[in-house]
Design a protein around this motif. Structure first.
Motif, PDB file in Angstrom:
ATOM      1  N   CYS A  34       0.840  -1.203   0.000  1.00 26.06           N
ATOM      2  CA  CYS A  34       0.000   0.000   0.000  1.00 26.06           C
ATOM      3  C   CYS A  34       0.871   1.247   0.000  1.00 26.06           C
ATOM      4  CB  CYS A  34      -0.919   0.002   1.220  1.00 26.06           C
ATOM      5  SG  CYS A  34      -1.954   1.485   1.309  1.00 26.06           S
ATOM      6  N   GLU A  35       0.633   2.124  -0.978  1.00 22.28           N
ATOM      7  CA  GLU A  35       1.397   3.363  -1.093  1.00 22.28           C
ATOM      8  C   GLU A  35       0.571   4.604  -0.743  1.00 22.28           C
ATOM      9  OE1 GLU A  35       4.289   3.886  -4.111  1.00 22.28           O
ATOM     10  OE2 GLU A  35       4.174   1.810  -4.774  1.00 22.28           O
ATOM     11  N   GLY A  36      -0.542   4.419  -0.047  1.00 24.19           N
ATOM     12  CA  GLY A  36      -1.296   5.580   0.454  1.00 24.19           C
ATOM     13  C   GLY A  36      -2.467   5.938  -0.423  1.00 24.19           C
ATOM     14  N   GLY A  37      -3.007   7.113  -0.156  1.00 23.90           N
ATOM     15  CA  GLY A  37      -2.552   8.201   0.702  1.00 23.90           C
ATOM     16  C   GLY A  37      -2.950   8.081   2.164  1.00 23.90           C
ATOM     17  N   GLY A  38      -2.997   9.268   2.795  1.00 14.66           N
ATOM     18  CA  GLY A  38      -3.163   9.332   4.233  1.00 14.66           C
ATOM     19  C   GLY A  38      -4.435   8.704   4.744  1.00 14.66           C
ATOM     20  N   GLN A  39      -5.537   8.889   4.036  1.00  8.47           N
ATOM     21  CA  GLN A  39      -6.814   8.335   4.509  1.00  8.47           C
ATOM     22  C   GLN A  39      -6.815   6.818   4.461  1.00  8.47           C
ATOM     23  OE1 GLN A  39     -10.980   8.477   2.419  1.00  8.47           O
ATOM     24  NE2 GLN A  39     -10.817  10.349   3.651  1.00  8.47           N
ATOM     25  N   PRO A  60      -0.796  15.419   6.264  1.00  8.40           N
ATOM     26  CA  PRO A  60      -0.197  14.362   7.097  1.00  8.40           C
ATOM     27  C   PRO A  60      -0.122  13.038   6.344  1.00  8.40           C
ATOM     28  CG  PRO A  60      -2.473  14.734   7.760  1.00  8.40           C
ATOM     29  CD  PRO A  60      -2.143  15.793   6.742  1.00  8.40           C
ATOM     30  N   GLY A  61       0.919  12.265   6.667  1.00  5.23           N
ATOM     31  CA  GLY A  61       1.089  10.969   6.015  1.00  5.23           C
ATOM     32  C   GLY A  61       0.050   9.952   6.428  1.00  5.23           C
ATOM     33  N   ILE A  62      -0.554  10.118   7.585  1.00 11.16           N
ATOM     34  CA  ILE A  62      -1.551   9.180   8.100  1.00 11.16           C
ATOM     35  C   ILE A  62      -2.784   9.969   8.504  1.00 11.16           C
ATOM     36  CG2 ILE A  62      -2.072   7.464   9.876  1.00 11.16           C
ATOM     37  CD1 ILE A  62       0.941   6.927  10.070  1.00 11.16           C
ATOM     38  N   GLY A  63      -3.941   9.549   8.025  1.00 11.26           N
ATOM     39  CA  GLY A  63      -5.191  10.209   8.352  1.00 11.26           C
ATOM     40  C   GLY A  63      -5.626   9.941   9.784  1.00 11.26           C
TER      41      GLY A  63
END
Length: 367
Positions: A295-300, A329-332
């Motif tokens: 998984c390459e994201g995104g934050g959500q 942010p990198g993490i939601g």
């Protein structure tokens, strides 16, 4: 167990890892055949899952396999599928001893391969290299036991945990060495997954580049409404590189038809709380045969996977810059109110990646 046993098993495990991302839904197995201290055959599971590692190694060894020892990184299969069982092939070739670290938990095997070998006079040794083998085959085992693939989450972030500026600029936070490492990680997984926001903002290809001819991973886009541009690079390459869209029931029928028309595969998913349920989605991907998803994201999407305790390994690439609170942010949101509610991971490795830092974390055994 001898030092030679450990050395040859390490060789076999290294060979097996060459098949990661190439042979799903089959496990990535390695095999080394040794006679009188000399390697006479070796192989790993080939792209698409066939031929199996044992078959490749036996073909190389030929008559030298008689009386030899086979080092195999997983219990040889015992069921008739598209190929005959490997345990029978080892017996027929005259293998005298099989060294395998662990049993295969697949109900079609689960000890039957070892039983067949012993029944036909083949000595079986287990346990050597077991810890590494369990890690290498973790995705295969997880699909058997939990009906979902192993999930690796990649985060490329600034020192303060940001993945883009306030205006959305994100290329490139990390440098070329880190990006090369990401391509290597893509290559070792069955699928690369992103959320709809990343697909829209970055217009990524999500392919493996710089590794020569390669079985490309499936590109998975998680998009409840399938609201990703049909003129994107993903859409334009869908007939050449597999593209799966995980969507909710409210996705418009005309969009579904349009995406199927360009070659994408649609994976309907359950909705919980107005969003695609990540656990149900991963079970759907497991049912399609995937064992390892990157998984390459995104934050959500990253936050959703972490919130539901679905991340097995984290690869974090940290760049020496800061963007401040206004950056993305990198993490939601995780909904963490107390420290003991936070997802926890154990540090496995830290290494330089050019001017960046690459650290690897795995799910904490202590919860």
């Amino acid at each position: 167990m001898t030092p030679d046993d450990r050395r040859h098993m390490a060789h076999a495990l290294g060979l097996g890892r060459r098949g990661m991302g190439q042979c799903w839904p089959n496990p990535a197995v390695g095999c080394v055949i040794v006679r009188d201290g000399r390697v006479v055959g070796r192989g790993w599971t080939q792209p698409g899952g066939r031929p199996h590692a044992e078959t490749v190694a036996l073909d190389m060894a030929g008559g030298a396999a008689r009386g030899a020892t086979a080092y195999v990184t997983l219990e040889p299969c015992a069921h008739h599928g598209q190929t005959p069982p490997c345990c029978a092939a080892l017996v027929a070739a005259g293998i005298a001893r099989v060294v395998a670290p662990i049993a295969d938990s697949d109900p079609r095997v689960d000890g039957q391969g070892f039983d067949h070998l012993r029944k036909h006079g083949v000595e079986v040794t287990t346990g050597i290299g077991a810890e590494q083998a369990l890690l290498d085959h973790a995705g295969f085992f997880m699909r058997v036991s939990q009906q979902r693939p192993w999930v690796t989450l990649k985060l490329a972030m600034t020192l303060d945990g940001r993945i883009a500026t306030a205006t959305g600029e994100s290329k490139w936070i990390t440098g070329p060495t880190a990006r090369g490492a990401v391509h290597a990680l893509r290559a070792s997984h069955d699928a690369v997954m992103v959320g709809a926001g990343t697909a829209r903002s970055d217009d990524p290809q999500l392919t493996v580049r710089g590794f020569g001819p390669h079985r490309q991973p499936v590109r998975v886009v998680v998009s409840r409404l399938i609201d990703v541009p049909l003129m994107s690079q993903l859409a334009q390459s869908a007939k050449d590189v597999p593209l799966w869209l995980c969507h909710g029931p409210e996705a418009r029928s005309e969009l579904r038809s349009a995406w199927e028309g360009v070659g994408a595969r649609l994976i309907p998913c359950q909705i919980t709380g107005g969003r695609i349920d990540p656990r149900a989605m991963l079970r759907s991907l497991g049912a399609e045969g995937l064992t390892r998803v990157f998984c390459e994201g995104g934050g959500q999407l990253a936050g959703s996977l972490l919130m539901h305790d679905l991340v097995d390994e984290l690869h974090v690439f940290s760049a020496g810059m800061a963007l401040g609170a206004e950056g993305y942010p990198g993490i939601g949101a995780l909904g963490v109110a107390r420290l003991d509610e936070a997802p926890r991971f154990q540090l496995v490795d830290v290494s330089p990646a050019g001017k960046d830092i690459h650290h690897v974390w795995r799910r904490s055994k202590n919860g």
